[in-house]
Motif scaffolding. Structure first.
Motif, PDB file in Angstrom:
ATOM      1  N   VAL A  22       7.185 -24.219  16.549  1.00 25.56           N
ATOM      2  CA  VAL A  22       6.169 -23.189  16.274  1.00 25.56           C
ATOM      3  C   VAL A  22       6.353 -22.569  14.895  1.00 25.56           C
ATOM      4  CG1 VAL A  22       5.272 -20.944  17.013  1.00 25.56           C
ATOM      5  CG2 VAL A  22       5.780 -22.710  18.720  1.00 25.56           C
ATOM      6  N   HIS A  23       7.587 -22.293  14.515  1.00 21.37           N
ATOM      7  CA  HIS A  23       7.824 -21.592  13.248  1.00 21.37           C
ATOM      8  C   HIS A  23       8.319 -22.513  12.132  1.00 21.37           C
ATOM      9  CE1 HIS A  23       7.287 -17.573  15.043  1.00 21.37           C
ATOM     10  NE2 HIS A  23       7.838 -18.111  16.114  1.00 21.37           N
ATOM     11  N   GLY A  24       8.988 -23.598  12.503  1.00 22.47           N
ATOM     12  CA  GLY A  24       9.498 -24.513  11.495  1.00 22.47           C
ATOM     13  C   GLY A  24       8.481 -25.548  11.061  1.00 22.47           C
ATOM     14  N   ILE A  25       8.009 -26.352  12.009  1.00 22.73           N
ATOM     15  CA  ILE A  25       7.003 -27.367  11.679  1.00 22.73           C
ATOM     16  C   ILE A  25       5.746 -26.707  11.122  1.00 22.73           C
ATOM     17  CG2 ILE A  25       5.537 -29.194  12.586  1.00 22.73           C
ATOM     18  CD1 ILE A  25       8.504 -29.928  12.408  1.00 22.73           C
ATOM     19  N   ALA A  26       5.301 -25.648  11.765  1.00 24.01           N
ATOM     20  CA  ALA A  26       4.102 -24.943  11.281  1.00 24.01           C
ATOM     21  C   ALA A  26       4.358 -24.289   9.932  1.00 24.01           C
ATOM     22  CB  ALA A  26       3.636 -23.906  12.296  1.00 24.01           C
ATOM     23  N   GLY A  27       5.564 -23.791   9.708  1.00 25.93           N
ATOM     24  CA  GLY A  27       5.896 -23.206   8.413  1.00 25.93           C
ATOM     25  C   GLY A  27       5.823 -24.236   7.299  1.00 25.93           C
ATOM     26  N   ILE A  28       6.285 -25.444   7.595  1.00 28.98           N
ATOM     27  CA  ILE A  28       6.202 -26.531   6.613  1.00 28.98           C
ATOM     28  C   ILE A  28       4.746 -26.903   6.352  1.00 28.98           C
ATOM     29  CG2 ILE A  28       6.732 -28.966   6.222  1.00 28.98           C
ATOM     30  CD1 ILE A  28       9.325 -28.481   7.877  1.00 28.98           C
ATOM     31  N   ILE A  29       3.964 -27.046   7.429  1.00 29.73           N
ATOM     32  CA  ILE A  29       2.539 -27.379   7.287  1.00 29.73           C
ATOM     33  C   ILE A  29       1.829 -26.346   6.405  1.00 29.73           C
ATOM     34  CG2 ILE A  29       0.327 -27.521   8.517  1.00 29.73           C
ATOM     35  CD1 ILE A  29       1.917 -28.683  10.903  1.00 29.73           C
ATOM     36  N   GLY A  30       2.066 -25.078   6.702  1.00 26.04           N
ATOM     37  CA  GLY A  30       1.391 -24.018   5.965  1.00 26.04           C
ATOM     38  C   GLY A  30       1.786 -23.959   4.504  1.00 26.04           C
ATOM     39  N   THR A  31       3.076 -24.134   4.242  1.00 26.43           N
ATOM     40  CA  THR A  31       3.548 -24.078   2.855  1.00 26.43           C
ATOM     41  C   THR A  31       3.010 -25.252   2.045  1.00 26.43           C
ATOM     42  OG1 THR A  31       5.586 -22.986   3.617  1.00 26.43           O
ATOM     43  CG2 THR A  31       5.588 -23.912   1.393  1.00 26.43           C
ATOM     44  N   ILE A  32       3.085 -26.442   2.621  1.00 28.77           N
ATOM     45  CA  ILE A  32       2.598 -27.631   1.924  1.00 28.77           C
ATOM     46  C   ILE A  32       1.079 -27.592   1.744  1.00 28.77           C
ATOM     47  CG2 ILE A  32       2.400 -30.149   2.041  1.00 28.77           C
ATOM     48  CD1 ILE A  32       5.222 -29.205   1.456  1.00 28.77           C
ATOM     49  N   SER A  33       0.371 -26.940   2.667  1.00 27.28           N
ATOM     50  CA  SER A  33      -1.100 -26.979   2.672  1.00 27.28           C
ATOM     51  C   SER A  33      -1.734 -26.459   1.393  1.00 27.28           C
ATOM     52  CB  SER A  33      -1.647 -26.176   3.865  1.00 27.28           C
ATOM     53  OG  SER A  33      -1.478 -24.782   3.682  1.00 27.28           O
ATOM     54  N   THR A  34      -1.098 -25.472   0.739  1.00 24.26           N
ATOM     55  CA  THR A  34      -1.717 -24.958  -0.487  1.00 24.26           C
ATOM     56  C   THR A  34      -1.670 -25.986  -1.613  1.00 24.26           C
ATOM     57  OG1 THR A  34       0.293 -23.920  -1.374  1.00 24.26           O
ATOM     58  CG2 THR A  34      -1.054 -22.602   0.143  1.00 24.26           C
ATOM     59  N   GLY A  35      -0.736 -26.935  -1.519  1.00 23.77           N
ATOM     60  CA  GLY A  35      -0.716 -28.019  -2.494  1.00 23.77           C
ATOM     61  C   GLY A  35      -1.957 -28.884  -2.417  1.00 23.77           C
TER      62      GLY A  35
END
Length: 433
Positions: A325-338
Protein backbone atom coordinates in the motif's frame (compact mmCIF):
# COMPACT_ATOMS: atom_id res chain seq x y z
CA UNK A 1 -5.05 45.16 9.67
CA UNK A 2 -3.38 45.52 6.28
CA UNK A 3 -3.56 43.02 3.45
CA UNK A 4 -0.18 41.40 4.17
CA UNK A 5 -1.03 40.75 7.80
CA UNK A 6 -4.39 39.29 6.84
CA UNK A 7 -2.78 37.01 4.26
CA UNK A 8 -0.16 35.87 6.75
CA UNK A 9 -2.85 35.16 9.33
CA UNK A 10 -4.91 33.12 6.89
CA UNK A 11 -1.84 31.15 5.81
CA UNK A 12 -1.00 30.41 9.44
CA UNK A 13 -4.56 29.30 10.16
CA UNK A 14 -4.56 27.02 7.12
CA UNK A 15 -1.27 25.38 8.16
CA UNK A 16 -2.59 24.90 11.71
CA UNK A 17 -5.78 23.25 10.43
CA UNK A 18 -3.75 21.11 8.05
CA UNK A 19 -1.37 20.07 10.84
CA UNK A 20 -4.34 18.97 12.95
CA UNK A 21 -5.72 16.97 10.00
CA UNK A 22 -2.38 15.23 9.45
CA UNK A 23 -1.83 14.52 13.15
CA UNK A 24 -5.42 13.29 13.32
CA UNK A 25 -4.49 10.61 10.79
CA UNK A 26 -3.03 8.73 13.77
CA UNK A 27 -6.63 7.97 14.76
CA UNK A 28 -7.21 6.58 11.28
CA UNK A 29 -4.17 4.33 11.55
CA UNK A 30 -5.28 3.15 15.00
CA UNK A 31 -8.69 2.06 13.71
CA UNK A 32 -7.42 0.74 10.39
CA UNK A 33 -4.68 -1.40 11.92
CA UNK A 34 -6.68 -2.57 14.94
CA UNK A 35 -9.56 -3.58 12.69
CA UNK A 36 -7.19 -5.37 10.32
CA UNK A 37 -5.61 -7.48 13.07
CA UNK A 38 -6.94 -9.96 15.61
CA UNK A 39 -9.02 -9.13 18.64
CA UNK A 40 -6.38 -10.37 21.08
CA UNK A 41 -3.95 -7.69 19.83
CA UNK A 42 -6.37 -4.83 19.22
CA UNK A 43 -5.61 -2.75 22.30
CA UNK A 44 -1.87 -3.05 21.70
CA UNK A 45 -2.11 -2.19 18.01
CA UNK A 46 -4.32 0.85 18.62
CA UNK A 47 -2.49 2.04 21.73
CA UNK A 48 0.92 1.97 20.12
CA UNK A 49 -0.21 4.85 17.86
CA UNK A 50 -0.19 7.14 20.88
CA UNK A 51 3.20 5.83 21.96
CA UNK A 52 4.49 6.16 18.41
CA UNK A 53 3.42 9.77 18.00
CA UNK A 54 4.75 10.67 21.46
CA UNK A 55 8.18 9.25 20.58
CA UNK A 56 8.16 10.98 17.20
CA UNK A 57 7.18 14.32 18.78
CA UNK A 58 10.10 14.35 21.21
CA UNK A 59 12.73 12.93 18.83
CA UNK A 60 11.72 15.18 15.93
CA UNK A 61 11.72 18.26 18.17
CA UNK A 62 15.17 17.48 19.57
CA UNK A 63 17.00 16.30 16.47
CA UNK A 64 14.85 15.23 13.52
CA UNK A 65 13.59 18.63 12.40
CA UNK A 66 17.12 20.08 12.43
CA UNK A 67 18.50 17.18 10.38
CA UNK A 68 15.65 17.50 7.86
CA UNK A 69 15.42 21.28 7.50
CA UNK A 70 18.35 22.88 9.31
CA UNK A 71 21.27 24.50 7.55
CA UNK A 72 23.89 21.93 6.62
CA UNK A 73 25.15 20.15 3.54
CA UNK A 74 23.63 18.14 0.69
CA UNK A 75 23.20 15.09 2.93
CA UNK A 76 21.82 16.41 6.22
CA UNK A 77 21.10 19.47 8.30
CA UNK A 78 23.59 20.26 11.06
CA UNK A 79 22.00 23.22 12.83
CA UNK A 80 18.78 24.02 14.67
CA UNK A 81 18.77 21.39 17.40
CA UNK A 82 15.81 21.53 19.77
CA UNK A 83 14.14 23.95 17.36
CA UNK A 84 16.60 26.70 18.22
CA UNK A 85 17.34 29.15 15.46
CA UNK A 86 15.73 31.67 13.14
CA UNK A 87 14.56 31.75 9.53
CA UNK A 88 18.16 31.55 8.33
CA UNK A 89 18.71 28.38 10.32
CA UNK A 90 15.76 26.76 8.54
CA UNK A 91 16.16 28.55 5.22
CA UNK A 92 14.80 25.57 3.27
CA UNK A 93 11.35 26.44 4.67
CA UNK A 94 11.66 30.20 4.23
CA UNK A 95 9.23 30.12 1.29
CA UNK A 96 6.36 29.42 3.70
CA UNK A 97 5.12 32.63 5.31
CA UNK A 98 4.10 31.08 8.65
CA UNK A 99 5.72 30.94 12.11
CA UNK A 100 8.43 28.36 12.73
CA UNK A 101 6.33 26.60 15.38
CA UNK A 102 3.63 25.88 12.79
CA UNK A 103 6.18 24.66 10.26
CA UNK A 104 7.44 22.25 12.89
CA UNK A 105 3.99 20.97 13.86
CA UNK A 106 3.04 20.40 10.24
CA UNK A 107 6.25 18.53 9.44
CA UNK A 108 5.97 16.57 12.69
CA UNK A 109 2.66 15.19 11.44
CA UNK A 110 4.47 13.81 8.39
CA UNK A 111 7.19 12.18 10.48
CA UNK A 112 4.53 10.61 12.68
CA UNK A 113 2.72 9.17 9.67
CA UNK A 114 5.92 7.66 8.24
CA UNK A 115 6.64 5.96 11.57
CA UNK A 116 3.04 4.72 11.80
CA UNK A 117 3.46 3.07 8.39
CA UNK A 118 6.64 1.32 9.52
CA UNK A 119 4.81 -0.33 12.41
CA UNK A 120 2.59 -2.22 9.97
CA UNK A 121 5.43 -4.69 9.44
CA UNK A 122 5.85 -5.24 13.20
CA UNK A 123 2.18 -5.97 13.92
CA UNK A 124 1.09 -8.81 16.24
CA UNK A 125 4.55 -10.15 17.13
CA UNK A 126 7.05 -7.40 18.04
CA UNK A 127 8.16 -6.52 21.56
CA UNK A 128 6.98 -3.22 23.01
CA UNK A 129 10.60 -2.23 23.77
CA UNK A 130 11.40 -2.34 20.04
CA UNK A 131 8.85 0.41 19.42
CA UNK A 132 10.71 2.71 21.81
CA UNK A 133 14.16 2.06 20.37
CA UNK A 134 13.47 1.77 16.64
CA UNK A 135 10.90 4.59 16.76
CA UNK A 136 13.50 6.96 18.20
CA UNK A 137 16.22 5.96 15.73
CA UNK A 138 13.83 6.11 12.75
CA UNK A 139 12.75 9.65 13.65
CA UNK A 140 16.34 10.86 14.11
CA UNK A 141 18.54 8.93 11.70
CA UNK A 142 16.28 7.65 8.90
CA UNK A 143 13.22 9.77 8.13
CA UNK A 144 14.81 13.25 8.38
CA UNK A 145 17.80 12.33 6.22
CA UNK A 146 15.60 11.56 3.21
CA UNK A 147 13.47 14.58 4.12
CA UNK A 148 16.58 16.73 3.86
CA UNK A 149 17.61 15.18 0.55
CA UNK A 150 14.30 16.12 -1.06
CA UNK A 151 12.85 19.07 0.88
CA UNK A 152 15.67 20.46 3.01
CA UNK A 153 18.15 21.59 0.39
CA UNK A 154 19.73 18.19 -0.24
CA UNK A 155 20.97 16.56 -3.42
CA UNK A 156 17.61 15.26 -4.66
CA UNK A 157 16.02 18.67 -4.28
CA UNK A 158 18.91 20.23 -6.18
CA UNK A 159 18.36 17.99 -9.21
CA UNK A 160 14.64 18.77 -9.22
CA UNK A 161 12.95 15.70 -7.72
CA UNK A 162 9.16 16.12 -7.65
CA UNK A 163 7.67 14.80 -4.40
CA UNK A 164 5.16 17.43 -3.39
CA UNK A 165 3.87 15.89 -0.16
CA UNK A 166 5.90 12.72 0.33
CA UNK A 167 5.17 9.58 -1.68
CA UNK A 168 8.86 8.81 -1.20
CA UNK A 169 9.79 10.99 1.76
CA UNK A 170 6.94 9.79 3.97
CA UNK A 171 5.36 6.64 2.56
CA UNK A 172 8.13 4.75 0.82
CA UNK A 173 10.43 5.27 3.80
CA UNK A 174 7.92 3.82 6.24
CA UNK A 175 7.15 0.96 3.87
CA UNK A 176 10.79 -0.03 3.39
CA UNK A 177 11.30 -0.09 7.16
CA UNK A 178 8.13 -2.20 7.48
CA UNK A 179 9.39 -4.67 4.88
CA UNK A 180 12.76 -5.06 6.60
CA UNK A 181 11.02 -5.64 9.93
CA UNK A 182 8.63 -8.17 8.38
CA UNK A 183 11.54 -10.19 6.98
CA UNK A 184 13.61 -10.11 10.19
CA UNK A 185 10.66 -10.87 12.46
CA UNK A 186 9.38 -13.73 10.32
CA UNK A 187 5.73 -14.67 9.80
CA UNK A 188 3.12 -14.87 12.51
CA UNK A 189 2.42 -18.26 14.03
CA UNK A 190 -0.06 -20.10 11.84
CA UNK A 191 0.30 -17.84 8.80
CA UNK A 192 1.95 -20.45 6.60
CA UNK A 193 1.51 -24.19 6.30
CA UNK A 194 4.37 -26.70 6.03
CA UNK A 195 4.13 -26.52 2.25
CA UNK A 196 4.52 -22.71 2.54
CA UNK A 197 1.00 -21.96 1.33
CA UNK A 198 -0.50 -18.99 3.20
CA UNK A 199 -3.49 -19.07 5.51
CA UNK A 200 -5.89 -16.15 5.80
CA UNK A 201 -5.70 -14.40 9.19
CA UNK A 202 -8.64 -12.01 8.95
CA UNK A 203 -8.92 -8.79 10.89
CA UNK A 204 -11.48 -8.76 13.66
CA UNK A 205 -13.51 -5.70 12.64
CA UNK A 206 -14.04 -4.51 9.06
CA UNK A 207 -16.12 -1.57 10.32
CA UNK A 208 -13.06 -0.22 12.15
CA UNK A 209 -11.02 -0.74 8.98
CA UNK A 210 -13.50 1.23 6.89
CA UNK A 211 -13.82 4.07 9.42
CA UNK A 212 -10.04 4.23 9.73
CA UNK A 213 -9.73 4.44 5.96
CA UNK A 214 -12.26 7.27 5.78
CA UNK A 215 -10.45 9.22 8.53
CA UNK A 216 -7.22 8.85 6.57
CA UNK A 217 -8.92 9.98 3.34
CA UNK A 218 -10.13 13.14 5.09
CA UNK A 219 -6.75 13.70 6.75
CA UNK A 220 -5.05 13.50 3.37
CA UNK A 221 -6.54 16.86 2.40
CA UNK A 222 -4.36 18.34 5.12
CA UNK A 223 -1.47 16.18 3.99
CA UNK A 224 -1.49 17.18 0.32
CA UNK A 225 -3.41 20.44 0.06
CA UNK A 226 -1.84 21.64 3.31
CA UNK A 227 1.61 21.28 1.77
CA UNK A 228 0.95 24.46 -0.20
CA UNK A 229 1.21 26.24 3.19
CA UNK A 230 -0.74 29.14 1.69
CA UNK A 231 -4.28 30.06 0.69
CA UNK A 232 -3.84 33.27 -1.27
CA UNK A 233 -3.61 31.86 -4.77
CA UNK A 234 -6.11 29.07 -4.16
CA UNK A 235 -3.75 26.40 -5.45
CA UNK A 236 -4.53 24.26 -2.41
CA UNK A 237 -7.96 23.67 -3.93
CA UNK A 238 -6.46 22.20 -7.08
CA UNK A 239 -4.25 19.89 -5.04
CA UNK A 240 -7.31 18.76 -3.07
CA UNK A 241 -9.12 18.03 -6.35
CA UNK A 242 -6.42 15.75 -7.77
CA UNK A 243 -6.09 14.05 -4.39
CA UNK A 244 -9.78 13.20 -4.21
CA UNK A 245 -10.02 12.03 -7.82
CA UNK A 246 -7.12 9.64 -7.34
CA UNK A 247 -8.63 8.20 -4.15
CA UNK A 248 -11.96 7.60 -5.85
CA UNK A 249 -10.30 5.86 -8.79
CA UNK A 250 -8.26 3.71 -6.43
CA UNK A 251 -11.33 2.51 -4.56
CA UNK A 252 -13.15 1.42 -7.71
CA UNK A 253 -10.06 -0.12 -9.34
CA UNK A 254 -9.13 -2.15 -6.25
CA UNK A 255 -12.65 -3.50 -5.79
CA UNK A 256 -12.88 -4.53 -9.45
CA UNK A 257 -9.42 -6.09 -9.34
CA UNK A 258 -10.32 -8.09 -6.22
CA UNK A 259 -13.50 -9.33 -7.87
CA UNK A 260 -11.56 -10.45 -10.94
CA UNK A 261 -8.67 -12.05 -9.08
CA UNK A 262 -10.34 -13.73 -6.09
CA UNK A 263 -14.00 -13.70 -7.07
CA UNK A 264 -15.27 -11.38 -4.35
CA UNK A 265 -15.70 -7.65 -3.84
CA UNK A 266 -13.34 -7.52 -0.88
CA UNK A 267 -13.98 -4.57 1.46
CA UNK A 268 -10.48 -4.35 3.02
CA UNK A 269 -9.08 -4.44 -0.53
CA UNK A 270 -11.25 -1.45 -1.44
CA UNK A 271 -10.00 0.47 1.61
CA UNK A 272 -6.40 -0.36 0.74
CA UNK A 273 -7.11 0.75 -2.83
CA UNK A 274 -8.12 4.17 -1.54
CA UNK A 275 -4.98 4.40 0.58
CA UNK A 276 -2.69 3.19 -2.20
CA UNK A 277 -4.14 5.79 -4.56
CA UNK A 278 -3.69 8.51 -1.96
CA UNK A 279 -0.10 7.43 -1.40
CA UNK A 280 0.59 7.55 -5.14
CA UNK A 281 -0.98 10.97 -5.73
CA UNK A 282 0.90 12.44 -2.77
CA UNK A 283 3.99 13.05 -4.91
CA UNK A 284 2.08 14.04 -8.03
CA UNK A 285 -0.89 16.05 -6.70
CA UNK A 286 0.62 19.44 -7.62
CA UNK A 287 2.18 18.35 -10.91
CA UNK A 288 -0.47 16.40 -12.87
CA UNK A 289 -3.77 17.17 -14.57
CA UNK A 290 -7.02 15.66 -13.20
CA UNK A 291 -7.16 12.92 -15.86
CA UNK A 292 -3.66 11.80 -14.91
CA UNK A 293 -4.65 11.76 -11.22
CA UNK A 294 -7.40 9.27 -12.10
CA UNK A 295 -4.93 7.10 -14.03
CA UNK A 296 -2.39 7.18 -11.21
CA UNK A 297 -4.99 6.37 -8.55
CA UNK A 298 -6.49 3.51 -10.54
CA UNK A 299 -3.08 2.02 -11.31
CA UNK A 300 -2.00 2.18 -7.68
CA UNK A 301 -5.25 0.75 -6.33
CA UNK A 302 -5.24 -2.14 -8.78
CA UNK A 303 -1.55 -3.03 -8.74
CA UNK A 304 -1.14 -2.97 -4.97
CA UNK A 305 -3.91 -5.54 -4.54
CA UNK A 306 -2.03 -7.87 -6.87
CA UNK A 307 1.31 -7.27 -5.12
CA UNK A 308 -0.21 -7.95 -1.69
CA UNK A 309 -1.18 -11.42 -2.90
CA UNK A 310 2.14 -11.93 -4.68
CA UNK A 311 4.31 -11.10 -1.65
CA UNK A 312 2.17 -13.29 0.59
CA UNK A 313 2.66 -16.23 -1.75
CA UNK A 314 6.41 -15.59 -1.58
CA UNK A 315 6.36 -16.11 2.19
CA UNK A 316 6.26 -12.48 3.37
CA UNK A 317 3.76 -11.93 6.18
CA UNK A 318 2.93 -8.22 6.06
CA UNK A 319 -0.18 -8.05 8.28
CA UNK A 320 -1.35 -4.58 7.17
CA UNK A 321 0.09 -4.86 3.64
CA UNK A 322 2.23 -1.83 4.45
CA UNK A 323 4.79 -2.44 1.74
CA UNK A 324 2.22 -2.92 -1.02
CA UNK A 325 0.00 0.00 0.00
CA UNK A 326 2.72 2.49 0.92
CA UNK A 327 5.81 1.12 -0.81
CA UNK A 328 4.63 -0.05 -4.22
CA UNK A 329 2.16 2.83 -4.43
CA UNK A 330 4.84 5.27 -3.27
CA UNK A 331 7.08 4.13 -6.11
CA UNK A 332 4.22 4.38 -8.63
CA UNK A 333 3.36 7.89 -7.50
CA UNK A 334 6.93 9.16 -7.47
CA UNK A 335 7.76 7.72 -10.88
CA UNK A 336 4.44 8.94 -12.35
CA UNK A 337 5.49 12.58 -12.56
CA UNK A 338 8.30 11.52 -14.88
CA UNK A 339 5.51 10.65 -17.30
CA UNK A 340 2.66 12.98 -16.43
CA UNK A 341 4.11 16.23 -14.99
CA UNK A 342 2.26 19.03 -16.78
CA UNK A 343 4.28 21.99 -18.12
CA UNK A 344 1.80 24.55 -16.73
CA UNK A 345 1.92 23.00 -13.25
CA UNK A 346 5.69 22.68 -13.31
CA UNK A 347 5.78 26.41 -14.05
CA UNK A 348 3.48 27.12 -11.10
CA UNK A 349 5.46 25.03 -8.62
CA UNK A 350 8.89 25.80 -10.04
CA UNK A 351 10.07 22.24 -9.36
CA UNK A 352 11.60 19.94 -11.94
CA UNK A 353 10.59 19.61 -15.58
CA UNK A 354 7.66 18.37 -17.64
CA UNK A 355 7.10 14.65 -18.05
CA UNK A 356 7.57 12.33 -20.99
CA UNK A 357 3.93 12.52 -22.10
CA UNK A 358 4.29 16.27 -22.66
CA UNK A 359 7.50 16.03 -24.64
CA UNK A 360 9.76 16.68 -21.69
CA UNK A 361 12.00 13.76 -22.52
CA UNK A 362 13.45 11.29 -20.03
CA UNK A 363 15.07 13.85 -17.72
CA UNK A 364 12.37 13.96 -15.04
CA UNK A 365 11.82 10.22 -15.23
CA UNK A 366 15.52 9.65 -14.52
CA UNK A 367 15.44 12.12 -11.61
CA UNK A 368 12.39 10.44 -10.08
CA UNK A 369 13.91 6.99 -10.46
CA UNK A 370 17.15 8.15 -8.86
CA UNK A 371 15.15 9.50 -5.93
CA UNK A 372 13.29 6.24 -5.41
CA UNK A 373 16.45 4.15 -5.62
CA UNK A 374 18.54 6.43 -3.42
CA UNK A 375 15.91 6.66 -0.69
CA UNK A 376 15.14 2.94 -0.80
CA UNK A 377 18.76 1.88 -0.49
CA UNK A 378 19.48 4.23 2.42
CA UNK A 379 16.37 3.32 4.39
CA UNK A 380 16.80 -0.41 3.76
CA UNK A 381 20.43 -0.46 4.89
CA UNK A 382 19.98 1.63 8.03
CA UNK A 383 16.74 -0.13 9.02
CA UNK A 384 18.36 -3.55 8.54
CA UNK A 385 21.44 -2.65 10.58
CA UNK A 386 19.40 -1.20 13.44
CA UNK A 387 16.86 -4.01 13.55
CA UNK A 388 19.52 -6.71 13.15
CA UNK A 389 21.44 -5.31 16.13
CA UNK A 390 18.23 -5.17 18.17
CA UNK A 391 17.42 -8.74 17.17
CA UNK A 392 20.82 -9.98 18.34
CA UNK A 393 20.73 -8.03 21.61
CA UNK A 394 17.26 -7.55 23.14
CA UNK A 395 15.34 -9.55 20.53
CA UNK A 396 12.62 -8.28 18.21
CA UNK A 397 9.89 -10.82 18.80
CA UNK A 398 7.78 -11.88 21.77
CA UNK A 399 7.79 -15.53 22.78
CA UNK A 400 5.49 -18.02 21.07
CA UNK A 401 3.41 -18.27 24.24
CA UNK A 402 3.00 -14.48 24.40
CA UNK A 403 2.09 -14.29 20.72
CA UNK A 404 -0.55 -16.99 21.08
CA UNK A 405 -1.99 -15.33 24.18
CA UNK A 406 -2.05 -11.97 22.44
CA UNK A 407 -0.03 -8.80 22.94
CA UNK A 408 -2.85 -7.10 24.83
CA UNK A 409 -2.42 -9.42 27.79
CA UNK A 410 1.29 -10.27 27.42
CA UNK A 411 2.57 -6.70 26.96
CA UNK A 412 -0.07 -4.64 28.76
CA UNK A 413 -1.76 -6.94 31.27
CA UNK A 414 -5.32 -6.58 30.01
CA UNK A 415 -7.38 -7.31 26.93
CA UNK A 416 -8.87 -4.71 24.64
CA UNK A 417 -11.98 -6.89 24.62
CA UNK A 418 -12.13 -8.45 28.12
CA UNK A 419 -15.77 -9.55 27.72
CA UNK A 420 -14.85 -11.77 24.79
CA UNK A 421 -11.33 -12.92 25.68
CA UNK A 422 -10.81 -12.91 29.46
CA UNK A 423 -12.32 -16.04 31.08
CA UNK A 424 -12.11 -14.36 34.48
CA UNK A 425 -14.12 -11.34 33.37
CA UNK A 426 -17.23 -10.86 35.47
CA UNK A 427 -19.46 -7.85 34.88
CA UNK A 428 -20.00 -6.13 38.20
CA UNK A 429 -23.66 -5.60 39.13
CA UNK A 430 -24.78 -2.07 39.83
CA UNK A 431 -25.18 -1.35 43.51
CA UNK A 432 -28.09 0.86 44.35
CA UNK A 433 -27.52 3.32 47.14
Amino acid sequence: MDGKMLAAGLDALWVMVSAVLVIGMQAGFALLEAGSTRMKNSGHVAGKQILSFAIASLAFWAFGFAIAFGEGNRLMGTDGWFLKGDEKTFASLSWANVPLALKFLFQLGFAGVSLAIAWGGFAERAKLSVYFLFGTIFTIAIYPVIGHWVWGGGWLGEIGMQDFAGSTVVHLQGAIAALVATVLLGPRIGKFNKDKTPNVIPGHNQVYTVIGGLILWIGWFGFNAGSTMAVGDGFFGYVALTTNLAAAAGAVAALVTAKIMVGKADIPAMVNGVLAALVAITAACAFVEPWAAVVIGAAAGSLTFWTSIYFERKGIDDPIYAFSVHGIAGIIGTISTGFFASPRLVEITGIGKAGLVYGGGFHQLIVQTAGVLGASVYVAIVSFVVLFVLKKTIGLRVTAEQEISGLDISEHGSYGYPEQLDPAYQPKPMVQQ
